[in-house]
Every structure is written in C-alpha cells, then in structure tokens.
Design a protein around this motif. Structure first.
Motif, short mmCIF file in Angstrom:
data_model
loop_
_atom_site.label_atom_id
_atom_site.label_comp_id
_atom_site.label_asym_id
_atom_site.label_seq_id
_atom_site.Cartn_x
_atom_site.Cartn_y
_atom_site.Cartn_z
N SER A 34 4.30 27.20 -36.31
CA SER A 34 3.34 26.18 -35.82
C SER A 34 2.65 25.75 -36.84
N ALA A 35 1.71 26.80 -37.86
CA ALA A 35 1.24 26.22 -39.03
C ALA A 35 2.01 25.79 -40.15
N GLU A 36 3.36 25.90 -40.27
CA GLU A 36 3.93 25.37 -41.12
C GLU A 36 4.31 23.92 -40.58
N ALA A 37 4.49 23.59 -39.38
CA ALA A 37 4.38 22.40 -38.90
C ALA A 37 3.14 21.58 -39.09
N GLU A 38 2.28 22.05 -38.98
CA GLU A 38 0.88 21.46 -39.23
C GLU A 38 0.69 21.20 -40.74
N ARG A 39 1.13 22.02 -41.78
CA ARG A 39 0.96 21.61 -43.09
C ARG A 39 1.91 20.68 -43.39
N HIS A 40 3.04 20.55 -42.92
CA HIS A 40 4.10 19.55 -43.16
C HIS A 40 4.08 18.23 -42.44
N ARG A 41 2.96 18.01 -41.51
CA ARG A 41 2.92 17.02 -40.53
C ARG A 41 4.29 16.67 -39.64
N VAL A 42 4.70 17.86 -39.16
CA VAL A 42 5.88 17.92 -38.19
C VAL A 42 5.33 17.77 -36.74
N TRP A 43 6.14 17.07 -36.10
CA TRP A 43 5.82 17.10 -34.63
C TRP A 43 6.43 18.57 -34.06
N CYS A 44 5.47 19.15 -33.72
CA CYS A 44 5.75 20.59 -33.16
C CYS A 44 5.73 20.86 -31.72
N VAL A 45 6.58 21.33 -30.84
CA VAL A 45 6.27 21.43 -29.51
C VAL A 45 6.31 22.95 -29.23
N ARG A 46 5.76 23.61 -28.48
CA ARG A 46 5.88 25.08 -28.20
C ARG A 46 5.87 25.51 -26.76
N SER A 47 7.21 26.10 -26.51
CA SER A 47 7.19 26.45 -25.12
C SER A 47 6.37 27.61 -24.77
N ASP A 48 5.62 28.48 -25.66
CA ASP A 48 5.04 29.42 -24.92
C ASP A 48 3.35 29.31 -25.19
N ASP A 49 3.01 28.26 -25.68
CA ASP A 49 1.54 27.89 -25.94
C ASP A 49 1.48 26.75 -25.96
N ALA A 50 1.23 25.70 -25.17
CA ALA A 50 1.22 24.17 -25.39
C ALA A 50 -0.18 23.95 -26.18
N ASP A 51 -1.35 24.84 -25.85
CA ASP A 51 -2.30 24.45 -26.64
C ASP A 51 -2.29 24.38 -28.18
N GLU A 52 -1.29 25.35 -28.72
CA GLU A 52 -1.12 25.57 -29.96
C GLU A 52 -0.21 24.41 -30.57
N ALA A 53 0.33 23.69 -30.05
CA ALA A 53 1.28 22.63 -30.33
C ALA A 53 0.68 21.70 -30.94
N THR A 54 1.32 20.73 -31.69
CA THR A 54 0.93 19.42 -32.34
C THR A 54 1.57 18.26 -31.33
N ALA A 55 2.51 18.46 -30.49
CA ALA A 55 3.18 17.61 -29.61
C ALA A 55 3.39 18.14 -28.50
N TRP A 56 3.54 17.21 -27.45
CA TRP A 56 3.90 17.56 -25.98
C TRP A 56 4.98 16.79 -25.59
N THR A 57 5.79 17.35 -25.08
CA THR A 57 6.88 16.44 -24.44
C THR A 57 6.92 16.42 -22.84
N PRO A 58 7.04 15.11 -22.26
CA PRO A 58 6.92 15.02 -20.83
C PRO A 58 8.03 15.71 -20.09
N ALA A 59 7.81 15.90 -18.98
CA ALA A 59 9.06 16.28 -17.93
C ALA A 59 9.55 15.08 -17.53
N THR A 60 11.07 15.00 -17.84
CA THR A 60 11.70 13.72 -17.63
C THR A 60 12.72 13.76 -16.46
N GLY A 61 12.95 12.67 -16.08
CA GLY A 61 14.03 12.62 -15.15
C GLY A 61 14.59 11.25 -14.84
N HIS A 62 15.57 10.93 -14.43
CA HIS A 62 16.35 9.74 -14.22
C HIS A 62 16.90 9.25 -12.89
#
Length: 396
Positions: free
Chosen positions: A76-104
C-alpha cells in the motif's frame, strides 16, 4: 496491473479483469487451482514468490489480497508513493481506491459503492447489488426501456393465482408493458404494482357471467400492438392449457405481429400440490390425466372419452368442471369407476381464499351444493386424495 495474492479473492476478481483486457501480473507463492488454470492458459502472468519492493513499478492498478498484513501494508505504501490505484481486500480504509460491487442485467452494469469510510461493509454493499440485480431481473424493480423497446405481444402465463408463482420472465415483461390485457384468473395483485401509465384492460372472462368475446380480445391485442406498444396478455395458469393461447397467437401471426409465449405454472398440478395432494405417488398413481369439464359428458360437443377415463387407475384432474361434476361423476361410475373413489375440490387454489372440500364420486354432486363450491376450482379424483404426510410409499 498487479495482483498480490492468489487465493479466493483473486479467483473471484480475475475473470472480470481478464475480460476487460488487462495485462495481469500476479505475485504469490501459491494460488488456487482455478487461478493456476488461468496462468496455464496464458491469461495471466504468475510470479511464484512473495511480494517484493518494486513490484508495483509501472503499474496503474494494484489489487492487494494476500493473507500477510505486513506485506499488504508495504505494498500500500509503495502504491501511494507511485500514485498507483490500490485496492485492499483486508482493510479498505488503508486503500487508495475502492471498487464497487457490480452485477449485470440485460446489458446493464449495476455498481454499488459505499461512500462513508466509517461504515464500509463489503457484504452489505454486495447484498444491495444483488437485490438491485434480482429486482431488475424479476420485474419487482421497474426500469422500463424507452428507446430499445420492441413492439409486440407477450402471452404470459401468470400461474394459479398467487402472484409469487408467476415466472421471473413473465414478471419482468409485465413490468415493462405499456398495455396489459388480463384475465380474471390471472394474478390480479400484480396489476396494482404496475406504473400509472400502463393501460390495464379487463378481459372479463368470468365463468357463467359477463364475458369478452375471444374475437374482441384478439382485436384488442392487434390494435394496441399496431400502435407500437408493448402488450402483455396476462392469463391464468399456462397460456396453452385450456387458455386459448394458440388462438391468440394465430390471430397475431395472421397480421404479422411478433409474439412471445411465456409458459406458466398450470393450476392442474400446482393447486392440488398447494392443497397437499400429489397428482402422482409411488405405489398409488403412476399417471395423471388433465381434462376440461366445461362440457358435460352427454353433450355432443364433448371431445373427452369419459368411458376410457373411468378405466384408468391413475389420477384424474378436472378443470372448469364444478357445475358439471354431478354428470361427470355419474358417467365415471356408470363405466366402472368405484363410487367410493375419493374426490377433492380445491377452490381459489394458492390464494388467501383457498379451501379444500373432500367427497367421493357418489357424494360429490351433493357436497358441491351443500358446501357452495364455486369456480375457479380444481377437481382431483383418485386415491392420491387420501395421501398425506404420514402415508408410506410402497416399492411399486
């Protein structure tokens, strides 16, 4: 893009990423068999090791889904330094991006995202997603088409009466209709859920009372369809089981109007079931026969071979036969059916007004009068009427 971890989270997320054309590099010492199959097929590139500093260099998106909290934090820290969108499955608060729950549903993608960081709950978000998708699919959530709607007619079998017993497809078409031409025996409660702009026409095919001639129904279907409207012909049971569905389809075909037929649950099986009667049961009945009783056995218009039915040992289910049941019972007994054969009449089956009245062939005519049994009612004749939860099946 980079995926860290090869467990169940990665297994669920990877197919959509692959379908979107992503160049996926997965870093994990172990993966599930399904993820390994993706790697073997060349759909992803698998690096068989743990996360290392620098793995996110050049990435635009990272999915962190390992079971190693320390590695997740470092990534996560590396993603923050490189400005990479980062999604974490274990701790959303520490992520830099969030993906929605999707359906079709029907070419539409539904995405649900929790915006309050203090109340993020992936399971709740997924449940909302599922509810929306299911609502669109079964018609309980109305989102009518405006540009892509195809004019035409759908003959929809509404089932035996309970609105929950209409098919998913039938309910969806009903929710998208401009005009609904409904029978009395259709699931009337569903009509109350229709949007205000929907025109509802009562076919008024009430037994022994007012009726709308079949020709008038056909003309109404044709007239509204020619106006470019989406028309649903809502019928009770199944359109092709004593429902004149083929007559309506033939009338539409003669003038070139497209028609969709949606089968429905027939009352001949569902109503006895709702009353606790199986139409077949091991060691009791190996077959069941469904006939119309709207014409008496001695009527020259009758197409039913009643003497042959009297010789059958299985279950006989009669629809539309309440007022003719006396004559029917006499005919069956006259041709060899035992007079003490059990009979059950199930009135308003599957609805809140359902009631069951039992008799025999010898007593059914008087029982109908005494109990004031009215249409619609399904009549079941045979030993299955006596089958109950404590009845033991034989090996026959």
């Amino acid at each position: 893009m980079v995926v860290l971890g090869g467990g169940q989270v990665a297994q669920r997320r990877l197919p959509a990423l692959i379908a979107a054309g992503a160049d996926v590099h997965l870093v994990s010492p172990e993966v599930t068999p399904s993820v390994e199959a993706m790697a073997d097929a060349g759909e992803i590139t698998w690096h068989r090791r743990r996360y290392e500093e620098g793995d996110l260099t050049g990435a635009w998106y990272a999915l962190i889904a390992t079971g190693d909290t320390q590695a997740n934090t470092l990534a996560s820290a590396e993603a923050e330094r490189h400005r990479v969108w980062c999604v974490r499955s274990d701790d959303a608060d520490e992520a830099t991006a969030w993906t929605p729950a999707t359906g079709h549903s029907e070419g539409v993608t539904i995405a649900v995202l929790t915006t309050d960081a203090r109340g993020r709950d992936p399971r709740h978000t997924a449940a909302i997603r599922d509810a929306v998708v299911e609502g669109l699919r079964d018609g309980t959530l109305v989102a009518p088409h405006h540009r892509t709607r195809t004019p035409g007619v759908a003959l929809v079998g509404g089932g035996p009466g309970d609105p929950d017993l209409i098919t998913v497809r039938g309910r969806r078409l009903l929710a998208e209709a401009d005009v609904v031409i409904a029978d009395r025996l259709g699931p009337r409660d569903l009509l109350a859920e229709l949007p205000p702009h929907v025109e509802v026409i009562d076919a008024a095919k009430i037994p022994y009372g007012r009726y709308m001639a079949q020709e008038a129904i056909n003309n109404a279907l044709i007239e509204h369809a020619k106006q470019g409207k989406s028309v649903v012909r809502l019928k009770g049971g199944d359109p092709y089981v004593f429902g004149r569905g083929m007559e309506e389809l033939q009338a539409l075909a003669e003038v070139g109007i497209p028609c969709t037929v949606v089968p429905g649950i027939s009352s001949s099986i569902s109503v006895p079931s709702a009353a606790g009667i199986p139409v077949t049961h091991r060691g009791v009945a190996h077959e069941f026969t469904v006939v119309s009783g709207h014409v008496a056995p001695d009527d020259e218009r009758s197409l039913v071979d009643w003497p042959s039915l009297a010789r059958l040992t299985g279950t006989l289910v009669i629809l539309m036969g309440v007022d003719k049941i006396g004559k029917i019972a006499e005919t069956l007994v006259a041709h060899g059916k035992p007079a003490d054969t059990p009979v059950a009449l199930v009135q308003e089956g599957t609805t809140a007004a359902q009631r069951r009245v039992d008799a025999t062939l010898a007593t059914v005519a008087e029982t109908v009068r005494a109990e004031d049994v009215k249409p619609p009612a399904v009549i079941v004749i045979g030993e299955v009427v006596k089958v109950g939860p404590t009845t033991a099946a034989t090996s026959e």
